[in-house]
Design a protein around this motif. Structure first.
Motif, mmCIF file in Angstrom:
data_model
loop_
_atom_site.group_PDB
_atom_site.id
_atom_site.type_symbol
_atom_site.label_atom_id
_atom_site.label_comp_id
_atom_site.label_asym_id
_atom_site.label_seq_id
_atom_site.Cartn_x
_atom_site.Cartn_y
_atom_site.Cartn_z
ATOM 1 N N UNK A 149 0.848 -1.206 0.000
ATOM 2 C CA UNK A 149 0.000 0.000 0.000
ATOM 3 C C UNK A 149 0.875 1.245 0.000
ATOM 4 N N UNK A 150 0.349 2.327 -0.547
ATOM 5 C CA UNK A 150 1.113 3.563 -0.653
ATOM 6 C C UNK A 150 1.626 4.015 0.712
ATOM 7 N N UNK A 151 0.802 3.898 1.740
ATOM 8 C CA UNK A 151 1.215 4.338 3.078
ATOM 9 C C UNK A 151 2.464 3.599 3.536
ATOM 10 N N UNK A 152 2.524 2.301 3.268
ATOM 11 C CA UNK A 152 3.685 1.507 3.670
ATOM 12 C C UNK A 152 4.930 1.930 2.899
ATOM 13 N N UNK A 153 4.756 2.244 1.622
ATOM 14 C CA UNK A 153 5.893 2.693 0.805
ATOM 15 C C UNK A 153 6.402 4.034 1.326
ATOM 16 N N UNK A 154 5.494 4.914 1.688
ATOM 17 C CA UNK A 154 5.895 6.214 2.241
ATOM 18 C C UNK A 154 6.651 6.041 3.559
ATOM 19 N N UNK A 155 6.131 5.195 4.440
ATOM 20 C CA UNK A 155 6.781 4.967 5.734
ATOM 21 C C UNK A 155 8.153 4.346 5.539
ATOM 22 N N UNK A 156 8.236 3.345 4.668
ATOM 23 C CA UNK A 156 9.520 2.674 4.439
ATOM 24 C C UNK A 156 10.535 3.622 3.830
ATOM 25 N N UNK A 157 10.104 4.479 2.935
ATOM 26 C CA UNK A 157 11.013 5.458 2.346
ATOM 27 C C UNK A 157 11.592 6.358 3.434
ATOM 28 N N UNK A 158 10.753 6.847 4.312
ATOM 29 C CA UNK A 158 11.223 7.722 5.390
ATOM 30 C C UNK A 158 12.128 6.973 6.363
ATOM 31 N N UNK A 159 11.827 5.706 6.582
ATOM 32 C CA UNK A 159 12.664 4.842 7.417
ATOM 33 C C UNK A 159 14.067 4.741 6.811
#
Length: 288
Positions: free
Chosen positions: A239-249
């Motif tokens: 999901x987009x939210x997970x991709x956003x979180x992982x990118x910031x991680x």
């Protein structure tokens, strides 16, 4: 000029110039030392036996705990005390206080009308929703700090700093992101590193979207995939939210300041891995 803004149900932020702040501290100090010579006992919204002690505590906080303005999260009762100390000593010849400045302070507080400021009838539904969201985010921050309390990162720093920074990066890169994704940014390591289960998150009231986002960025040790394959899978199906979180991680993990605390070999290896993963996730987010 004094500026007071209500920021929560019972809290506000206070800003003032250096001269105004020094005058306010002097006025509160006078009231703490000469309480029986003021009219404060007839105007403070507290039981009489608590009034003097509250002003003494406020004076102590102003002189030894609080820094200079702006002061965030000032408790409502402290705002009331400051306002009453200023307005009830107006016209008195106080040491270390310029009479004209004191008069100006009293007028500003009269215009602000702090009791009106904390009248719930003037709070919009949108403001209540915002405050409630901030309260829930704060609760998550407190929980993850406790969960990660005994953990450190590769450089030996407190691990809880990492998810807090991930949230900050998320808000910088995606300022309109929803509350569920904000919680997920803070919680992104609790399944993998703290043994927290989806059911435990559910019992604490987190939404299915938050739980699914955390699960999507959590490493499955039995999936047989390499690191690069997991990143590709997340970019392709996550999901987009997970991709956003992982990118910031990954952006936080790849921060030069963090890598500089490691050996050159380890830093070089991690930078290579993280940089490739970051490009994959950025490309996925950029897709129409």
């Amino acid at each position: 000029m004094i500026k007071i803004e209500r920021t929560e149900y019972a809290f506000a932020s206070l800003d003032a110039s250096p001269d105004e702040w020094e005058a306010i501290k002097a006025i509160v100090g006078y009231c703490a030392s000469h309480f029986n010579h003021t009219e404060l006992r007839y105007s403070l919204p507290f039981p009489e036996e608590q009034q003097h002690g509250k002003i003494e505590s406020l004076c102590e906080a102003m002189n030894t705990v609080w820094g200079n303005p702006p002061i965030e999260d000032m408790y409502r009762d402290d705002v009331f005390l400051i306002a009453n100390c200023i307005t009830h000593t107006e016209g008195k010849d106080l040491p270390k206080v310029n009479p004209k400045l004191q008069e100006a302070l009293a007028q500003q507080l009269h215009d602000i009308d702090v009791y009106h400021l904390f009248d719930d009838g003037h709070v919009t539904p949108a403001q209540w929703d915002l405050w409630n969201c901030e309260r829930r985010i704060h609760a998550t921050k407190s929980w993850i700090i406790a969960l990660h309390a005994k953990q450190t990162d590769k450089a030996g720093h407190p691990y809880a700093q990492h998810p807090l920074r991930v949230l900050m990066r998320l808000l910088e890169l995606f300022p309109g992101v929803d509350e569920d994704t904000r919680h997920a940014a803070l919680l992104h390591d609790v399944m993998e590193d703290c043994g927290i289960t989806a059911e435990e998150l559910r019992q604490r009231g987190y939404s299915e979207q938050t739980i699914q986002t955390v699960a999507a960025v959590t490493k499955n040790k039995n999936d047989g995939l390499t690191y690069a394959q997991r990143i590709d899978q997340l970019a392709d199906k996550g999901p987009l939210a997970a991709i956003q979180v992982k990118l910031c991680d990954l952006l936080d993990n790849n921060d030069p300041n963090r890598l500089s605390a490691l050996s050159k070999e380890q830093a070089r290896s991690l930078n290579k891995r993280y940089s490739k993963a970051i490009q994959v996730l950025k490309a996925r987010i950029a897709e129409p």
